[in-house]
Write a protein that holds these residues in place. Sequence first.
Motif, mmCIF file in Angstrom:
data_model
loop_
_atom_site.group_PDB
_atom_site.id
_atom_site.type_symbol
_atom_site.label_atom_id
_atom_site.label_comp_id
_atom_site.label_asym_id
_atom_site.label_seq_id
_atom_site.Cartn_x
_atom_site.Cartn_y
_atom_site.Cartn_z
ATOM 1 N N TYR A 90 0.845 -1.191 0.000
ATOM 2 C CA TYR A 90 0.000 0.000 0.000
ATOM 3 C C TYR A 90 0.884 1.247 0.000
ATOM 4 C CZ TYR A 90 -3.511 -3.417 1.393
ATOM 5 O OH TYR A 90 -4.345 -4.512 1.447
ATOM 6 N N PRO A 91 1.640 1.473 -1.093
ATOM 7 C CA PRO A 91 2.577 2.597 -1.109
ATOM 8 C C PRO A 91 1.891 3.953 -1.008
ATOM 9 C CG PRO A 91 2.397 1.622 -3.292
ATOM 10 C CD PRO A 91 1.615 0.748 -2.351
ATOM 11 N N ASP A 92 0.641 4.021 -1.410
ATOM 12 C CA ASP A 92 -0.073 5.299 -1.379
ATOM 13 C C ASP A 92 -0.862 5.501 -0.098
ATOM 14 O OD1 ASP A 92 0.912 5.799 -3.919
ATOM 15 O OD2 ASP A 92 -0.826 4.874 -4.904
ATOM 16 N N ASP A 93 -0.758 4.555 0.819
ATOM 17 C CA ASP A 93 -1.510 4.669 2.069
ATOM 18 C C ASP A 93 -0.623 4.286 3.261
ATOM 19 O OD1 ASP A 93 -3.375 4.819 4.076
ATOM 20 O OD2 ASP A 93 -4.924 3.739 2.968
ATOM 21 N N PRO A 94 0.303 5.174 3.630
ATOM 22 C CA PRO A 94 1.203 4.863 4.743
ATOM 23 C C PRO A 94 0.480 4.683 6.079
ATOM 24 C CG PRO A 94 1.594 7.094 3.910
ATOM 25 C CD PRO A 94 0.592 6.446 3.014
ATOM 26 N N ASP A 95 -0.682 5.309 6.246
ATOM 27 C CA ASP A 95 -1.448 5.105 7.484
ATOM 28 C C ASP A 95 -1.936 3.666 7.574
ATOM 29 O OD1 ASP A 95 -1.290 7.723 8.647
ATOM 30 O OD2 ASP A 95 -2.747 8.422 7.154
ATOM 31 N N LEU A 96 -2.393 3.127 6.443
ATOM 32 C CA LEU A 96 -2.836 1.731 6.413
ATOM 33 C C LEU A 96 -1.651 0.791 6.634
ATOM 34 C CD1 LEU A 96 -5.039 -0.373 6.059
ATOM 35 C CD2 LEU A 96 -4.745 -0.179 3.578
ATOM 36 N N GLN A 97 -0.509 1.107 6.024
ATOM 37 C CA GLN A 97 0.695 0.302 6.249
ATOM 38 C C GLN A 97 1.030 0.256 7.738
ATOM 39 O OE1 GLN A 97 3.610 2.365 3.836
ATOM 40 N NE2 GLN A 97 3.662 0.684 2.364
ATOM 41 N N ALA A 98 1.009 1.390 8.378
ATOM 42 C CA ALA A 98 1.333 1.469 9.805
ATOM 43 C C ALA A 98 0.334 0.658 10.622
ATOM 44 C CB ALA A 98 1.360 2.924 10.261
ATOM 45 N N GLU A 99 -0.937 0.770 10.289
ATOM 46 C CA GLU A 99 -1.980 0.029 11.011
ATOM 47 C C GLU A 99 -1.756 -1.481 10.889
ATOM 48 O OE1 GLU A 99 -6.751 -0.657 10.515
ATOM 49 O OE2 GLU A 99 -5.963 1.321 9.990
ATOM 50 N N ILE A 100 -1.453 -1.941 9.680
ATOM 51 C CA ILE A 100 -1.210 -3.367 9.444
ATOM 52 C C ILE A 100 0.017 -3.829 10.225
ATOM 53 C CG2 ILE A 100 -0.476 -5.060 7.689
ATOM 54 C CD1 ILE A 100 -2.313 -3.484 5.709
ATOM 55 N N LEU A 101 1.074 -3.037 10.195
ATOM 56 C CA LEU A 101 2.301 -3.406 10.900
ATOM 57 C C LEU A 101 2.098 -3.458 12.409
ATOM 58 C CD1 LEU A 101 4.920 -1.481 8.786
ATOM 59 C CD2 LEU A 101 4.767 -3.973 9.074
ATOM 60 N N ASN A 102 1.359 -2.516 12.950
ATOM 61 C CA ASN A 102 1.097 -2.528 14.390
ATOM 62 C C ASN A 102 0.314 -3.773 14.791
ATOM 63 O OD1 ASN A 102 2.460 -0.135 15.076
ATOM 64 N ND2 ASN A 102 0.724 1.100 14.436
ATOM 65 N N LYS A 103 -0.686 -4.117 14.014
ATOM 66 C CA LYS A 103 -1.463 -5.323 14.296
ATOM 67 C C LYS A 103 -0.594 -6.569 14.108
ATOM 68 C CE LYS A 103 -5.205 -7.372 15.503
ATOM 69 N NZ LYS A 103 -5.610 -7.308 16.899
ATOM 70 N N ALA A 104 0.264 -6.531 13.093
ATOM 71 C CA ALA A 104 1.139 -7.671 12.827
ATOM 72 C C ALA A 104 2.107 -7.913 13.980
ATOM 73 C CB ALA A 104 1.905 -7.453 11.527
ATOM 74 N N PHE A 105 2.619 -6.841 14.571
ATOM 75 C CA PHE A 105 3.535 -7.015 15.702
ATOM 76 C C PHE A 105 2.816 -7.688 16.859
ATOM 77 C CE2 PHE A 105 7.096 -5.073 13.871
ATOM 78 C CZ PHE A 105 8.160 -5.217 14.745
ATOM 79 N N GLU A 106 1.609 -7.276 17.106
ATOM 80 C CA GLU A 106 0.815 -7.883 18.172
ATOM 81 C C GLU A 106 0.576 -9.368 17.879
ATOM 82 O OE1 GLU A 106 -3.854 -7.535 19.279
ATOM 83 O OE2 GLU A 106 -2.817 -5.640 18.955
ATOM 84 N N LEU A 107 0.215 -9.661 16.632
ATOM 85 C CA LEU A 107 -0.082 -11.037 16.250
ATOM 86 C C LEU A 107 1.180 -11.884 16.123
ATOM 87 C CD1 LEU A 107 -2.984 -10.433 13.725
ATOM 88 C CD2 LEU A 107 -3.136 -11.346 16.046
ATOM 89 N N ALA A 108 2.312 -11.263 15.800
ATOM 90 C CA ALA A 108 3.570 -12.015 15.723
ATOM 91 C C ALA A 108 3.925 -12.581 17.091
ATOM 92 C CB ALA A 108 4.689 -11.128 15.193
ATOM 93 N N ALA A 109 3.693 -11.796 18.129
ATOM 94 C CA ALA A 109 3.936 -12.291 19.484
ATOM 95 C C ALA A 109 3.029 -13.496 19.764
ATOM 96 C CB ALA A 109 3.708 -11.180 20.508
ATOM 97 N N GLN A 110 1.783 -13.423 19.324
ATOM 98 C CA GLN A 110 0.858 -14.552 19.506
ATOM 99 C C GLN A 110 1.306 -15.756 18.690
ATOM 100 O OE1 GLN A 110 -3.144 -13.366 18.541
ATOM 101 N NE2 GLN A 110 -3.430 -12.270 20.457
ATOM 102 N N LEU A 111 1.786 -15.503 17.467
ATOM 103 C CA LEU A 111 2.255 -16.587 16.602
ATOM 104 C C LEU A 111 3.405 -17.332 17.272
ATOM 105 C CD1 LEU A 111 2.187 -18.048 13.848
ATOM 106 C CD2 LEU A 111 3.714 -16.267 12.975
ATOM 107 N N LEU A 112 4.321 -16.596 17.852
ATOM 108 C CA LEU A 112 5.446 -17.210 18.561
ATOM 109 C C LEU A 112 4.960 -17.995 19.780
ATOM 110 C CD1 LEU A 112 7.906 -14.218 18.253
ATOM 111 C CD2 LEU A 112 8.108 -16.429 17.077
ATOM 112 N N GLU A 113 3.940 -17.490 20.459
ATOM 113 C CA GLU A 113 3.363 -18.214 21.592
ATOM 114 C C GLU A 113 2.692 -19.507 21.137
ATOM 115 O OE1 GLU A 113 0.721 -15.545 23.678
ATOM 116 O OE2 GLU A 113 2.339 -14.108 24.045
ATOM 117 N N VAL A 114 2.030 -19.467 19.986
ATOM 118 C CA VAL A 114 1.387 -20.675 19.461
ATOM 119 C C VAL A 114 2.450 -21.730 19.163
ATOM 120 C CG1 VAL A 114 0.062 -21.667 17.541
ATOM 121 C CG2 VAL A 114 -0.642 -19.488 18.548
ATOM 122 N N LEU A 115 3.558 -21.314 18.554
ATOM 123 C CA LEU A 115 4.641 -22.265 18.276
ATOM 124 C C LEU A 115 5.157 -22.876 19.568
ATOM 125 C CD1 LEU A 115 6.592 -23.700 16.381
ATOM 126 C CD2 LEU A 115 8.073 -21.669 16.505
#
Length: 154
Positions: free
Chosen positions: A115-140
Amino acid sequence: METITEVLKLCDRHADRLQWAMAELQSHLPFSAEKLSCLTNVEIAILDQFSTRFGKLHDLMGAKLFPVILELTKEPGDLRAFIDKLYRLEKIGAIPSADDWLLMREIRNAFSHDYPDDPDLQAEILNKAFELAAQLLEVLEKVSVFIAPYIHKP
């Protein structure tokens, strides 16, 4: 076919690299459009590493690790649909939540779109991804503990 030990080893490699990328990017959290525009080329490469390892770990667990767990536990029934496998894994205590896994998949899919034209959306996705990455590591981690008795039988 890869053994459970080989699959876990690959998962651990992705997890280690994902954790490293998360640690390197920690000082930028939470992401914002402004913060993303100020990242260096090296930080952008680390962000790419984060999204790649998140996706690879998620894919590997879903495609190889989860089916092996169901095989090891000798779960009955014809579980053809992936969602049925997820709910069975949740029911037997191998994963904490099938619904959370599906949310991780949504984020993983969002990484495949740029989403090169929507940096706010990129940031939102990345913030959610960081939260979910921690969960992904916990699932493993939970899965590793869950299957240990099955792969270390005398």
